[in-house]
Design a protein around this motif. Structure first.
Motif, PDB file in Angstrom:
ATOM      1  N   GLU A  61       0.816  -1.091  -0.195  1.00 54.58           N
ATOM      2  CA  GLU A  61      -0.013  -0.228   0.009  1.00 54.58           C
ATOM      3  C   GLU A  61       0.804   1.203  -0.097  1.00 54.58           C
ATOM      4  O   GLU A  61       1.931   1.295   0.804  1.00 54.58           O
ATOM      5  CB  GLU A  61      -1.043  -0.021   1.209  1.00 54.58           C
ATOM      6  CG  GLU A  61      -1.700   1.400   1.420  1.00 54.58           C
ATOM      7  CD  GLU A  61      -2.512   1.299   2.641  1.00 54.58           C
ATOM      8  OE1 GLU A  61      -3.020   2.315   2.982  1.00 54.58           O
ATOM      9  OE2 GLU A  61      -2.387   0.428   3.427  1.00 54.58           O
TER      10      GLU A  61
ATOM     11  N   ARG B 256       0.546   5.151   0.807  1.00 53.04           N
ATOM     12  CA  ARG B 256      -0.236   6.140   1.386  1.00 53.04           C
ATOM     13  C   ARG B 256       0.187   7.744   1.152  1.00 53.04           C
ATOM     14  O   ARG B 256       0.887   8.314   1.732  1.00 53.04           O
ATOM     15  CB  ARG B 256      -0.115   6.150   3.089  1.00 53.04           C
ATOM     16  CG  ARG B 256      -0.780   4.599   3.429  1.00 53.04           C
ATOM     17  CD  ARG B 256      -0.675   4.435   4.826  1.00 53.04           C
ATOM     18  NE  ARG B 256       0.296   4.738   5.657  1.00 53.04           N
ATOM     19  CZ  ARG B 256       0.709   4.657   6.808  1.00 53.04           C
ATOM     20  NH1 ARG B 256      -0.443   4.339   7.656  1.00 53.04           N
ATOM     21  NH2 ARG B 256       1.820   4.894   7.535  1.00 53.04           N
TER      22      ARG B 256
ATOM     23  N   SER C 237      -0.835  11.598  -0.312  1.00 58.10           N
ATOM     24  CA  SER C 237      -1.582  12.782  -0.118  1.00 58.10           C
ATOM     25  C   SER C 237      -2.468  12.888  -1.170  1.00 58.10           C
ATOM     26  O   SER C 237      -3.836  13.412  -0.891  1.00 58.10           O
ATOM     27  CB  SER C 237      -1.124  14.030   0.604  1.00 58.10           C
ATOM     28  OG  SER C 237      -0.427  13.616   1.919  1.00 58.10           O
TER      29      SER C 237
ATOM     30  N   GLU D 271       6.593   6.738   5.952  1.00 60.85           N
ATOM     31  CA  GLU D 271       5.229   7.152   5.940  1.00 60.85           C
ATOM     32  C   GLU D 271       4.310   6.743   4.770  1.00 60.85           C
ATOM     33  O   GLU D 271       3.300   5.989   4.894  1.00 60.85           O
ATOM     34  CB  GLU D 271       4.772   8.461   6.315  1.00 60.85           C
ATOM     35  CG  GLU D 271       3.550   8.984   6.477  1.00 60.85           C
ATOM     36  CD  GLU D 271       2.662   8.520   7.529  1.00 60.85           C
ATOM     37  OE1 GLU D 271       1.598   8.280   7.631  1.00 60.85           O
ATOM     38  OE2 GLU D 271       3.428   8.048   8.768  1.00 60.85           O
ATOM     39  N   VAL D 272       4.851   7.015   3.544  1.00 59.68           N
ATOM     40  CA  VAL D 272       4.143   6.587   2.427  1.00 59.68           C
ATOM     41  C   VAL D 272       3.934   5.252   2.235  1.00 59.68           C
ATOM     42  O   VAL D 272       2.943   4.809   1.482  1.00 59.68           O
ATOM     43  CB  VAL D 272       4.906   7.510   1.333  1.00 59.68           C
ATOM     44  CG1 VAL D 272       4.516   6.831  -0.176  1.00 59.68           C
ATOM     45  CG2 VAL D 272       4.626   9.000   1.254  1.00 59.68           C
TER      46      VAL D 272
ATOM     47  N   ALA E  15       3.937   2.813   4.486  1.00 56.27           N
ATOM     48  CA  ALA E  15       3.075   2.105   5.606  1.00 56.27           C
ATOM     49  C   ALA E  15       4.058   1.042   6.113  1.00 56.27           C
ATOM     50  O   ALA E  15       3.518   0.001   6.387  1.00 56.27           O
ATOM     51  CB  ALA E  15       1.691   1.713   4.896  1.00 56.27           C
TER      52      ALA E  15
END
Length: 209
Positions: free
Chosen positions: A148, A150, A152, A204-205, A207
């Motif tokens: 995945e 994530r 913005s 973060e991107v 995940a």
């Protein structure tokens, strides 16, 4: 022929020319290097050299292609091996970055050709463009293994993979160029600096836990 000079196969002579060309370009730079000097270093005549490479630009482009393909193949293989062994996305990132900088550290000629010198002659510019595109494709495939993303902004997955690949690639290219003038920085330190620039966001991107 007994007692005579063994005739090289075309592919062996081409390899000899590429080695001589790499040496000459490293010593003289693209603008000052001459085909005559390459021929002398390869132990052949200038006409024979031109039979293999019609111009200095095409010889240099062949070297760019060889060096970039070697680099891309190395870090692609490392990334696949780490992922296959169950490594995390961060493991893949750090091992891939380290492999890129390891190659650079041990190959200053390739370092200069791939990351620093970009002659505007069309064959050379095209070689650089094609290798950059291949690097993006390989990196995009690596991002494609992440379950995945994530982001913005909602992007179709293939487009998102290529966005991240291009962003990561050009950052590493810039760091590699910076390192040329800052060689007191160790490879391990450069991996950490690259992680500062890239991994904090990618963690973060992607995940990645």
């Amino acid at each position: 022929m007994a007692g005579g000079r063994r005739r090289l196969r075309p592919e062996d002579r081409r390899a000899l020319i590429l080695t001589a060309g790499a040496t000459e370009f490293a010593a003289a730079g693209y603008d000052r290097a001459t085909m005559r000097a390459v021929a002398t270093a390869a132990g052949i005549t200038t006409p024979v050299l031109y039979d293999h490479f019609p111009s200095k630009a095409e010889l240099y482009a062949a070297l760019v292609t060889r060096e970039a393909d070697d680099l891309i193949s190395r870090w692609e293989r490392v990334g696949e091996e780490v992922a296959a062994a169950g490594g995390s996305t961060e493991d893949v990132f750090r091992r891939t970055i380290d492999e890129i900088y390891r190659w650079i550290e041990t190959n200053p000629t390739g370092w200069r050709m791939v990351f620093l010198d970009s002659p505007s002659d069309p064959p050379v510019a095209e070689a650089h463009r094609q290798r950059q595109e291949r690097a993006t494709e390989v990196l995009a495939a690596q991002f494609g293994r992440v379950a995945e993303l994530r982001l913005s902004v909602a992007l179709e997955r293939d487009r998102a993979n290529r966005f991240l690949a291009d962003a990561a690639k050009w950052t590493v290219n810039a760091v590699a160029a910076w390192w040329w003038a800052n060689r007191d920085v160790s490879r391990a330190q450069l991996v950490e600096l690259t992680a500062d620039l890239l991994w904090r966001g990618l963690a973060e991107v992607t995940a990645d836990e």
